[in-house]
Each structure stands twice: as structure tokens, then as C-alpha cells.
Design an enzyme around this catalytic site. Sequence first.
Site, PDB file in Angstrom:
ATOM      1  CB  CYS A  67      -0.711  25.742 -19.342  1.00 36.90           C
ATOM      2  SG  CYS A  67       0.592  26.375 -20.409  1.00 36.90           S
ATOM      3  CG  HIS A 227       4.196  -3.967  21.590  1.00 37.53           C
ATOM      4  ND1 HIS A 227       3.960  -4.326  20.271  1.00 37.53           N
ATOM      5  CD2 HIS A 227       3.336  -2.970  21.861  1.00 37.53           C
ATOM      6  CE1 HIS A 227       3.015  -3.561  19.779  1.00 37.53           C
ATOM      7  NE2 HIS A 227       2.607  -2.727  20.717  1.00 37.53           N
TER       8      HIS A 227
END
Length: 309
Positions: A67, A227
Amino acid sequence: MPRRSFFIAAFLLKTERREEGVAGDLDAAVRRIHEMKNESKGQPAPAAPTATASLNGAQVRSIIVACDAGMGSSAMGASLLRKKLDQAGLGHIASANASVSSLPADADVVITQATLTERAQRARPQAVHRSINNFLDHAFYDRLIDELTRSSSIATQVQQAANAAGYKLTAKEIFLGCKASSKEEAIRFAGECLVAAGCARPAYVDAMLKRETVVTTYLGQGLAIPHGTNEAKRDVLKTGVVVCQYPEGVRFGPGADEVAYLVVGIAACNNEHVSVMSSLARALDYEGLVAKLASAMTPDEIVGAINAA
């Protein structure tokens, strides 16, 4: 000096936008490797963090509730968070309160009120930031705990899969001094090497060429990983990886920089290829290594650089 492997992220973005249902386990593996690289290095995102940046629970070691003054309200928030962390089995994560002007340098996550978040980001740009309206908002902390737990679990599973894979390159899988007049020729050669090694049936080669027509397997940084399609997994006999060196380069796209010097052909069963993909990604994350491997004179030079990564 290490440099970010932007080529993996770019490849995945192209795949997700254009592949239209043909994506297979190999594309998912590249995504997992990208995640593992960031997790293992703990690198901050290249852009300034925002209040909605994603968390990596496997990397979080310190959470600060801040804070303006660093006294009452943030202290109560940190106390509440501490209790929830302990209850969730996340006791290894430190939690404390501080003022925005004195945030610890090692803060991984900073929780502040929305009006202070921008100040906190400027002070600790490497941290993930969260904005809160009420420091005693139980629901906020519950969501944070859930995010930490889920992301940590995913990271652990990915690392375990890679460790269990255990696949290592050998010199017989390295092909030096290759030449090709087109990417199709280079892909076909890589596929034929996989077939010759008993890793796939001949039909897998055609599937590799088909995969390339959907979206390029060129990743950037001089690397391509052709691939087969997901449907072609039925033609894979065993996991195999071949590294084909092209000292003169092979053009994989229209751009001047879309030239591959290493063409890594992959046929994969289960997740056995993930360890090689992970090692390759880490190895190529160092400036000048692509050029070094592209001019390597012996297979052992390439094997050593990839397996040691």
C-alpha cells in the site's frame, strides 16, 4: 549471451491461426518447450507487465502486498494471504507487506490497490502485478491461490514428461554437408532418413510434405523442424530425430531471412521427442550457435551441443 527464442512463439502463432485442425502432438510439444524454457530461466516477459499478466506458480517465491505507507491495510492483507498459502500447501512462497516506494527487489508478485499499480510496475517491472480493491477480499486471494496451484501443477507435469522422455541424439542421426535446391527436397531427404532408420513407413514422407503446405515448419534462427500431420502418426514405427546440416542454406519462405541451415526431421511416438526438442530450443538460444552448428565438421560437435543443453 542468452537471447530469447522468438522463433518458437512465432511458429506457434502461425500454427494456431492457420493450421485448421491438422495440429498434432509435435506442435503441442513446441508450445510446452517454450513454456519450459521460460520457467527454467525465470525470464521476464519482453513487454511491460500488466495487472492481468499470467502467473507461473513454479517460479513464484515471493509475494508482496503493498500500500502507500506499507502499514495497516497491507499488513492485514499479507496476513490473510499467508494463511491461505499455508492452507493450500504453498508454504514455500514467502509473503510480506511493504510500501510501494520500498518494494523488495526479489518480489515475484506484487499486489496493490488499482491506483498504485502503475507505480508498482515502474518500481518492479520484472514482477507480475495484481490490483485489489479491498485488502481483505477473500475471493481475490482464493483466485490467486487457484492460479498459483494450477500453473505450478502444469509446469511440474511438463518437466516430468521431458525428464521421462530420455531420448538422446547420436552421431548416426546427424547428416553433414547436405545440399538441396528446395525445401521440398530437404524435407523429403529428412523423411527418407527417418524411413531408412526404421522410424517410419514411406507414407510418412508424403505426410511431412503435406504438413508443410498447411503452415511452414521453419521456426526462424536458421532452423526448420519438418514432421508429419497428426493423421500420419499411424505411419510412425518408433520415435526418431535426424539433424540435416545445410551449410549453404535452404530457403523455406519468401523472406530473405527464411533460410534453414539445420533441418531437423522428427517422427514421434508419445512424448519421447520432447527432451530433444527442449535441448534443441535451449541450445539455439545462444548467439552464434546456429552458425557454429551449420559449419560443424563432425557429427559429434552437433550431438554434443544439443544433448548438453
